[in-house]
Design a protein around this motif. Structure first.
Motif, PDB file in Angstrom:
ATOM      1  N   VAL A  18       0.952  -0.927   0.070  1.00 15.82           N
ATOM      2  CA  VAL A  18       0.108   0.063   0.045  1.00 15.82           C
ATOM      3  C   VAL A  18       0.886   1.061   0.200  1.00 15.82           C
TER       4      VAL A  18
ATOM      5  N   HIS B  73       1.906   2.192  -3.224  1.00 10.55           N
ATOM      6  CA  HIS B  73       0.829   2.491  -4.069  1.00 10.55           C
ATOM      7  C   HIS B  73       0.487   1.073  -5.058  1.00 10.55           C
TER       8      HIS B  73
ATOM      9  N   GLU C 163      -1.472  -2.440  -5.365  1.00 11.59           N
ATOM     10  CA  GLU C 163      -2.434  -3.172  -5.003  1.00 11.59           C
ATOM     11  C   GLU C 163      -2.097  -4.587  -3.706  1.00 11.59           C
TER      12      GLU C 163
ATOM     13  N   LYS D 202     -10.106 -14.087  -6.408  1.00  6.87           N
ATOM     14  CA  LYS D 202      -8.773 -13.106  -6.519  1.00  6.87           C
ATOM     15  C   LYS D 202      -7.624 -13.482  -5.888  1.00  6.87           C
TER      16      LYS D 202
ATOM     17  N   GLY E 113      -4.186   9.925  -0.376  1.00  9.27           N
ATOM     18  CA  GLY E 113      -3.468  10.310   0.507  1.00  9.27           C
ATOM     19  C   GLY E 113      -2.128   9.474   0.749  1.00  9.27           C
ATOM     20  N   GLU E 114      -1.606   9.180   1.870  1.00 13.72           N
ATOM     21  CA  GLU E 114      -0.349   8.690   1.884  1.00 13.72           C
ATOM     22  C   GLU E 114      -0.343   7.560   3.130  1.00 13.72           C
TER      23      GLU E 114
ATOM     24  N   SER F 281      -2.090   4.352   5.269  1.00 10.38           N
ATOM     25  CA  SER F 281      -2.942   3.276   5.043  1.00 10.38           C
ATOM     26  C   SER F 281      -4.014   3.407   6.006  1.00 10.38           C
TER      27      SER F 281
ATOM     28  N   SER G  77      -2.968   1.855   9.489  1.00  6.28           N
ATOM     29  CA  SER G  77      -2.098   2.860  10.367  1.00  6.28           C
ATOM     30  C   SER G  77      -2.913   3.680  11.056  1.00  6.28           C
TER      31      SER G  77
ATOM     32  N   TYR H 258      -5.118   6.299   2.035  1.00  8.77           N
ATOM     33  CA  TYR H 258      -4.911   5.757   0.678  1.00  8.77           C
ATOM     34  C   TYR H 258      -5.416   4.637   0.382  1.00  8.77           C
TER      35      TYR H 258
ATOM     36  N   PRO I 249      -5.835   1.714  -2.573  1.00  9.04           N
ATOM     37  CA  PRO I 249      -5.333   1.434  -3.840  1.00  9.04           C
ATOM     38  C   PRO I 249      -6.665   0.635  -4.603  1.00  9.04           C
ATOM     39  N   GLY I 250      -6.401   0.641  -5.973  1.00  4.20           N
ATOM     40  CA  GLY I 250      -7.501  -0.192  -6.649  1.00  4.20           C
ATOM     41  C   GLY I 250      -8.786   0.513  -7.146  1.00  4.20           C
TER      42      GLY I 250
ATOM     43  N   ASP J  70     -14.685  -3.538  -7.469  1.00  2.00           N
ATOM     44  CA  ASP J  70     -13.985  -4.497  -7.599  1.00  2.00           C
ATOM     45  C   ASP J  70     -13.770  -5.299  -6.186  1.00  2.00           C
ATOM     46  N   PHE J  71     -13.231  -6.483  -5.993  1.00  2.00           N
ATOM     47  CA  PHE J  71     -12.880  -6.796  -4.866  1.00  2.00           C
ATOM     48  C   PHE J  71     -11.771  -6.184  -4.179  1.00  2.00           C
TER      49      PHE J  71
ATOM     50  N   VAL K  73     -10.085  -4.885  -0.548  1.00  2.00           N
ATOM     51  CA  VAL K  73     -10.196  -5.050   0.919  1.00  2.00           C
ATOM     52  C   VAL K  73      -9.872  -3.749   1.714  1.00  2.00           C
ATOM     53  N   GLU K  74      -9.131  -2.815   0.900  1.00  2.00           N
ATOM     54  CA  GLU K  74      -8.805  -1.535   1.783  1.00  2.00           C
ATOM     55  C   GLU K  74      -9.938  -0.748   1.774  1.00  2.00           C
TER      56      GLU K  74
END
Lengths: 251, 666
Positions: free
Chosen positions: A49, A52, A54, A115, B522-523, B525, B528, B569, B571-572, B576-577, B579-580
């Motif tokens: 992460v 950046h 996935e 996935k 952003g930066e 996770s 965190s 932040y 991603p993805g 979609d699948f 998780v974040e």
């Protein structure tokens, strides 16, 4: 004693059920040997992460070895190298500094990949829906102590019932058979007077559903028992076969 | 509730007038022991032909959700059932270890429905509704019968009858168990009943779906928006009533004994649509968990309360011994018997190691804060089985607790048969939750809330082995009755189209929120920021709370909210699948819950059960209640984004029990 190790991970990445998957290699530094395997995966994902990228999708939930959500085929073993535990209870003290760890999803025709390391185990639910229950409605049942059950039978039923439905048995089996999973439920209920009543019908219905869902046949290799995180015994399969034959003779 | 809704719309309502009455709570009249029977004999029912025309959404497949979905479907309703895991069998009820209470009195030790009711009321520090708790005790026996009939393999005696063990806060043995996996076996029982209905087509199951909002049409709950976690797409579902059984919000603390995906988002959605959030501050810190060991840690593991049947809790009597242990120079087995402080047995001779959880947790904190803690952090106490092994033999101890000992050894790499376990309190369960009336209906019509997600039965502290009891009581024996009193008026209501504007608007709002989150880029996770929230919660809204600390928490949570909405932040892609994204949506709600918990704890200027305000304690350090000013359930009403919620009070009248200072000493 706690120490830190460095690792190389080869992880199966697959964007979707139809996408072509491949192994990606990652290196991880300073992983505490007191961390659990999934905490190590968390650290990998934090790292991804931050870059950046996935993160790796993997199933997990309770992280105390009971929900059956976590899976992972680690260095050729479902739930990794340590015995009698699920991946979430596997700790990094089972690995050494500089080791390469290969992480794959369950591989079985009946468990398609969704996935990365996540697979669809809905087929297990369908087997239970076919007959893995006692046909009683809520209410109107007799007192819990109305039918005494010998302690050894109750204990044996409990051992069979400890199956967590994780699918390691299917992943371990070269035929992709679900016999250990199915037999654990059939045994649990056949051992108890409450479940005995419809034991024959149950065995037939569940086996028919298993065959329909694309699981393989059992050839008694015993890999399922060896890899089962809950020590579910192969003797359950023998009991299932007895129940199944009895049912067939009655037909 | 009409009266409340009317008065709530007037601006001039004062705090004194924001009262939820006995009538609002729909508590039946009559003697305690007759209320439930009277209710059932006069409630409205739905006839079989009409049941087929009525749809019910049940969110969650834990003990409450699965048992409710199965029972409603058996009765003939059409049920739509949702869970976030890949299978209903994985709900976190599965992890409950020790057991389930019932007033069977099989042990002939003086148990009764009244005694179970009384212990639960007292255990909850007199902050629960009498009528609800009595009903819970009343149906407890039916639960055991039901589970046995389903083939749940409870532990049995050699004579073939059901075995019992003791749990905290009770002087009788009323806890039924299946090894250390009682939750698993009860959940699999409910799951099998649910599976039977899925097989018949009377329940439609949606696994890997997460509720995103409840849809209100003309003031009534008529459906939900859910996110398909595999495709990421938002979908609309309509029904005549919505039942939510999504568990507790303990993960606001990041580290807890809850599962990783356990969350409070459904509760926040209901709250924002008008349901009261009641007693958010009442959270249970469980005394026997494996201590925190590293900053990469993802969760805390519970060691069942049943261990306190045979394990003895102690710390060294001498500070220098504790220091030597922390430095690794001394082993616990080297401390002589007379140099050990069995502090629970010392302080609470009548209940000893089996005091309720809140009392045991605070006592452990007190010893550790005073410098007697063990482990390398000093934040641990011993749970010692050497006496039990001497008395019973290792085999008997293994038969009783083998799976727990194995789990401990795998995590800690230490053999508890040889050396005492180390334990420390951790957040475990939330007694607070969505306010419900006697019918388990929230303050939104047609919206019901069951199990840990509601606030109803445990007051300020839950006794061990009572969570399983409440989840199954709500799902098997209470909601399937009470919901009919509502649905009986809905038989003329045709199935609602999900193309109705209310559904489209709700979906659009969720979609906008998700897009907003995805755009931050952003930066930081999600985890965190969640860890940061968790530390604030543990330090200031944990076992010992103060006015100053809670005010700091409210400030810090504001900063964390700001940080989250500006710097996270994800991603993805959203469709979609992802998780974040799932975690981010949940964290946004945990921040709201954290704030509500701190606000409620600050308002409640007393100590009761799991809520301990350091300013309010007796000279010997016990919780000091203030019945004069705080004998009410605090019900928070959402008033809009960025605005302070309104406090409504449901006074707790004790008609049948005389309130006392809780005493576990004599």
């Amino acid at each position: 004693m706690e120490k830190s190790i460095n690792l190389t991970l080869k992880v199966w990445r697959q964007a979707s059920p139809t996408a072509k998957g491949k192994f990606e290699t990652y290196s991880l530094k300073n992983i505490s040997t007191d961390a659990s395997f999934l905490e190590m995966m968390d650290i990998l994902n934090e790292q991804l992460v931050k870059e950046h990228k996935e993160p790796v999708a993997f199933d997990h939930d309770c992280r105390e070895g009971i929900c059956g959500m976590c899976s992972l085929y680690i260095n050729g073993h479902p739930h990794g190298p340590d015995g009698e535990i699920t991946t979430c209870q596997l700790h990094m003290r089972n690995f050494h500094d500089g080791q390469t760890i290969t992480i794959e999803p369950w591989r079985s025709a009946a468990f398609p990949v969704i996935k990365d390391l996540v697979v669809d185990r809905g087929a297990f639910d369908k087997i239970i829906q076919a007959g893995g229950f006692v046909s009683v409605n809520t209410g109107g049942v007799p007192d819990g102590n109305a039918i005494p059950i010998p302690k050894d039978k109750a204990d044996e039923a409990m051992d069979a019932a400890s199956c967590i439905g994780c699918g390691a048995c299917v992943a371990a089996c070269k035929n992709g058979s679900a016999m250990l999973f199915l037999s654990a439920k059939v045994s649990q209920l056949a051992l108890l007077p409450q479940g005995k009543v419809e034991a024959a019908r149950r065995a037939k219905a569940m086996v028919a559903k298993m065959d329909e869902l694309g699981f393989g046949n059992c050839t008694n290799t015993g890999a399922c028992e060896a890899e089962c995180p809950k020590n579910v015994s192969l003797s359950n399969i023998a009991r299932l076969n007895r129940e199944f034959l009895k049912a067939k003779f009655k037909d | 509730m009409a009266k409340i809704e009317e008065s709530a719309t007037t601006e001039q309502v004062t705090t004194e007038q924001r009262i939820i009455t006995v009538q609002d709570a729909k508590i039946p009249e009559g003697p305690l022991a007759e209320k439930w029977t009277r209710y059932k004999s006069s409630q409205k029912l739905v006839n079989p032909a009409n049941k087929r025309r009525l749809d019910v959404i049940v969110v969650g497949t834990g003990l409450a959700g699965a048992s409710a979905a199965a029972s409603l479907a058996e009765m003939g309703f059409n049920v739509l059932n949702f869970c976030i895991q890949d299978s209903p069998r994985r709900a976190h009820s599965i992890a409950a270890q020790g057991g389930i209470n019932a007033a069977k009195n099989y042990q002939n030790d003086g148990d009764s429905i009244y005694r179970l009711f009384y212990d639960t009321i007292k255990g909850g520090d007199y902050r629960a509704r009498e009528a609800n708790v009595y009903r819970l005790a009343e149906v407890s026996n039916d639960i055991i019968d039901q589970c046995v009939a389903q083939g749940v393999p409870f532990a049995r005696e050699y004579g073939g009858l059901l075995d019992n063990r003791s749990f905290g806060g009770a002087q009788v043995s009323r806890t039924f168990y299946a090894k250390g996996q009682t939750g698993q076996q009860l959940l699999l029982g409910a799951y099998s009943a649910l599976s039977r209905q899925i097989g018949k087509g009377s329940v439609k199951l949606f696994p890997r779906y997460e509720m995103m909002d409840v849809v209100i049409v003309d003031g009534r709950a008529r459906g939900i928006i859910a996110r398909n976690l595999v495709t990421g797409k938002l979908e609309r579902f309509s029904a005549h009533a919505v039942v939510v059984g999504t568990g507790g919000y303990g993960n606001a603390f990041f580290l807890s004994t809850n599962a990783m995906a356990s969350n409070g988002s459904a509760a926040i959605q209901m709250y924002k649509k008008g349901a009261y959030f009641a007693n958010p501050a009442y959270a249970q810190i469980h005394p026997t968990c494996i201590p925190v060991h590293g900053d990469y840690q993802s969760k805390l593991t519970l060691m069942s309360e049943s261990l306190r049947n045979d394990g003895r809790i102690w710390v060294p009597k001498k500070k220098e011994d504790a220091e030597a242990i922390r430095a690794g120079k001394l082993k616990p087995t080297e401390i002589k018997e007379e140099d050990r402080d069995y502090y629970l047995e010392r302080r609470y001779p009548a209940f000893g190691n089996l005091v309720p959880r809140d009392v045991a947790s605070r006592a452990a904190k007190e010893r550790c804060d005073a410098g007697y803690g063990v482990g390398n952090t000093g934040l641990a106490v011993y749970l010692d089985f050497s006496d039990a092994i001497k008395r019973l033999g290792e085999d008997v101890v293994r038969a009783r607790y083998g799976n727990l000992f194995q789990m401990y050894e795998k995590i800690v790499d230490d053999n508890p048969y040889k050396t005492p376990m180390m334990i420390y309190p951790a957040i475990h369960y939330t007694m607070g939750g969505i306010w419900v009336d006697y019918e388990l209906q929230t303050s939104v019509k047609g919206l019901f809330c069951i199990g840990e997600a509601n606030f109803s039965d445990h007051g300020a502290n839950r006794l061990g082995a009572s969570a399983l009891m409440q989840g199954l009581a709500d799902g098997y024996f209470i909601l399937p009755y009470t919901i009919q009193n509502y649905l009986a008026d809905q038989i003329q209501v045709p199935r609602l189209s999900t193309d109705a504007p209310e559904f489209l608007e709700a979906l659009k709002a969720v979609d906008e929120k998700i897009n907003k989150l995805m755009k931050i880029q952003g930066e930081r996770s999600v985890d965190s920021i969640h860890r940061e929230l968790g530390l604030v919660m543990w330090d200031f809204v944990g076992m010992g709370r103060t006015k100053e600390g809670l005010e700091t928490a409210l400030e810090r949570i504001k900063e964390i909210r700001n940080e989250f909405w500006n710097k996270v932040y994800i991603p993805g892609k959203s469709q979609d699948f992802n998780v974040e994204l799932e975690k981010a949506i949940r964290l946004a709600d945990f921040i709201e819950i954290g704030e509500l918990m701190a606000r409620d704890a600050l308002m409640r200027e007393e100590s009761c059960g799991g809520h301990f305000r350091e300013e309010y304690q007796t000279p010997d350090g016990e919780a000091l209640r203030n019945d004069e000013d705080f004998s009410f359930a605090s019900c928070w009403k959402y008033t809009g984004e960025g605005k302070e919620p309104e406090l409504w009070k449901e006074p707790l009248e004790y008609e049948f029990v005389k309130r006392q200072q809780r005493n576990y000493k004599a």
